[in-house]
Structure formats: C-alpha cells, structure tokens
Design a protein around this motif. Structure first.
Motif, mmCIF file in Angstrom:
data_model
loop_
_atom_site.group_PDB
_atom_site.id
_atom_site.type_symbol
_atom_site.label_atom_id
_atom_site.label_comp_id
_atom_site.label_asym_id
_atom_site.label_seq_id
_atom_site.Cartn_x
_atom_site.Cartn_y
_atom_site.Cartn_z
ATOM 1 N N TYR A 146 6.263 -43.474 -4.134
ATOM 2 C CA TYR A 146 7.229 -43.699 -5.221
ATOM 3 C C TYR A 146 6.804 -42.639 -6.410
ATOM 4 C CZ TYR A 146 3.555 -46.136 -7.928
ATOM 5 O OH TYR A 146 2.097 -46.136 -8.419
ATOM 6 N N TYR A 147 7.856 -42.298 -7.259
ATOM 7 C CA TYR A 147 7.402 -41.009 -8.062
ATOM 8 C C TYR A 147 8.259 -41.429 -9.211
ATOM 9 C CZ TYR A 147 12.615 -40.208 -7.156
ATOM 10 O OH TYR A 147 13.898 -40.065 -7.013
ATOM 11 N N SER A 153 8.578 -40.889 -21.894
ATOM 12 C CA SER A 153 9.204 -41.770 -20.879
ATOM 13 C C SER A 153 9.007 -41.660 -19.365
ATOM 14 C CB SER A 153 10.624 -42.005 -21.419
ATOM 15 O OG SER A 153 11.160 -40.946 -21.158
ATOM 16 N N HIS A 154 8.869 -42.729 -18.725
ATOM 17 C CA HIS A 154 8.541 -42.633 -17.148
ATOM 18 C C HIS A 154 9.602 -43.449 -16.452
ATOM 19 C CE1 HIS A 154 5.105 -40.057 -18.064
ATOM 20 N NE2 HIS A 154 4.696 -40.985 -18.993
ATOM 21 N N THR A 155 9.545 -43.151 -15.381
ATOM 22 C CA THR A 155 10.233 -44.231 -14.269
ATOM 23 C C THR A 155 9.119 -44.401 -13.224
ATOM 24 O OG1 THR A 155 11.294 -42.548 -12.798
ATOM 25 C CG2 THR A 155 12.470 -43.265 -14.745
ATOM 26 N N THR A 156 9.621 -45.533 -12.510
ATOM 27 C CA THR A 156 8.853 -45.788 -11.293
ATOM 28 C C THR A 156 10.149 -45.947 -10.131
ATOM 29 O OG1 THR A 156 7.784 -47.276 -9.422
ATOM 30 C CG2 THR A 156 8.564 -48.306 -11.808
ATOM 31 N N THR A 157 10.177 -45.063 -9.060
ATOM 32 C CA THR A 157 11.330 -44.954 -8.485
ATOM 33 C C THR A 157 10.945 -44.705 -6.957
ATOM 34 O OG1 THR A 157 12.484 -43.929 -10.157
ATOM 35 C CG2 THR A 157 13.510 -43.438 -8.177
ATOM 36 N N TRP A 166 13.525 -49.479 -5.209
ATOM 37 C CA TRP A 166 13.555 -50.105 -6.528
ATOM 38 C C TRP A 166 13.701 -48.630 -7.450
ATOM 39 C CZ3 TRP A 166 8.842 -49.859 -3.880
ATOM 40 C CH2 TRP A 166 8.163 -48.686 -4.549
ATOM 41 N N ALA A 167 14.204 -48.679 -8.607
ATOM 42 C CA ALA A 167 14.194 -47.785 -9.634
ATOM 43 C C ALA A 167 14.351 -48.394 -10.952
ATOM 44 C CB ALA A 167 15.467 -46.789 -9.170
ATOM 45 N N SER A 168 13.254 -48.052 -11.607
ATOM 46 C CA SER A 168 13.255 -48.444 -13.140
ATOM 47 C C SER A 168 14.199 -47.814 -13.929
ATOM 48 C CB SER A 168 12.091 -48.604 -13.609
ATOM 49 O OG SER A 168 11.648 -47.358 -13.810
ATOM 50 N N ASP A 169 14.632 -48.106 -15.077
ATOM 51 C CA ASP A 169 15.293 -47.130 -15.831
ATOM 52 C C ASP A 169 14.202 -46.419 -16.433
ATOM 53 O OD1 ASP A 169 17.767 -48.227 -15.652
ATOM 54 O OD2 ASP A 169 17.642 -49.691 -17.116
#
Length: 168
Positions: free
Chosen positions: A110-111, A63-67, A87-90
């Motif tokens: 972003y990371y 699983s990954h995020t974009t933050t 922004w911050a995805s789950d």
C-alpha cells in the motif's frame, strides 16, 4: 455488573490464538515537522487472517492516505492477493484513523497518495507464505511505481523473520 462479568468470562474462555487474531495492529503515519520526510511506522508487519490494521495520522503537518496497490485505485498495479478486497482511505487529517480487516492470506502493498514518490509505502503479510500457488506474484508487479517506493518496501523474508519492521 452481571453483563461485565459475563463478558469477562467469555474473554477468558477465548484461546490465546483467538485473542491474538483479534488484536488491532496500529500503523502510525508520521513525518518530520519540516515535511522533509514522511513514513509509515511500522513499514512492514506480519499478521494473522482476521486481524484488523488501523492507520492513524500522527503527523501534525500533513494529511496522508492508506491506499492498496490495486487497479481499482487509479489503475495502480495489483500488489495484493487477487481475492482480497481493495481499500482506499480518504485523506486523513492529524489524529484521524482508518481501519481494514484482513481475511485473505498474502502480501499486501500500500502507499500514501500524496507521498508515494517520497517512498511512503508499506507492506502487510497475512498468514504464512507458500512456495506454490502464486503467493508472491503480486509483489513483482512494479510497472509504474516510483523507484523511491520500490526501494522502500521491506522484503517478505525480513518481515517473516522480525514480524515487525520499522523504517530506519
């Protein structure tokens, strides 16, 4: 049928610039099957204000995020324009996606939360860099970033020249 035809006429009447600004840019979250390497593809992209970026997790094993690098996200340093929305995805499971519309010009770094230390970062440039007005100031904020992340970012110049930078 009449509704479809009206939509077609409306689409044809849009200028090329408007159509390009409405295109969705897709950034794939990927990784090796054994988990030894993870990345965003492309890692760097140039877009126009008003474009949407959609991240999609194509890594079946992670699983990954974009933050966004923003103090609102775990006190991270600001590496997006001050006027821009953070922004911050789950956590995105395989085949899940997350989208953001970018309206403010600037550099957006972003990371991925669980993989930042592995260098899973990306850079989006919206618009054209200006030589004044502090356009690049957020990019210099490196306090607390892992060396792997700092080394992974493509340069602004490379993104401006190529428009899309893939990780090698």
């Amino acid at each position: 049928m009449l509704g479809w035809g009206g939509g077609l006429i409306a689409a044809i009447s849009l200028s090329g610039r408007d159509v390009w600004a409405q295109e969705v840019v897709e950034i794939r979250m990927q990784g090796r099957a054994d988990g030894s390497h993870v990345w965003f593809d492309p890692i760097g992209v140039l877009i126009k204000p008003g474009q949407t970026v959609r991240w999609i997790n194509l890594n079946p094993g992670n699983s990954h995020t974009t933050t966004a690098y923003h103090p609102a996200n775990f006190g991270r340093p600001l590496r997006i324009p001050e006027a821009a929305k953070s922004w911050a995805s789950d956590y995105l499971l395989p085949d899940e996606s997350f989208s953001v519309i970018f309206t403010k010009q600037g550099v957006y770094d972003y990371y991925c939360i669980p993989h930042e230390h592995a260098g899973m970062v990306g850079r989006i440039i919206v618009g054209k860099p200006e030589s004044h007005g502090g356009w690049m100031e957020p990019v210099t904020a490196s306090r607390g970033l892992p060396d792997e992340a700092l080394e992974a970012f493509p340069t602004v110049e490379e993104i401006m020249a190529k428009r899309i930078v893939r990780q090698v």
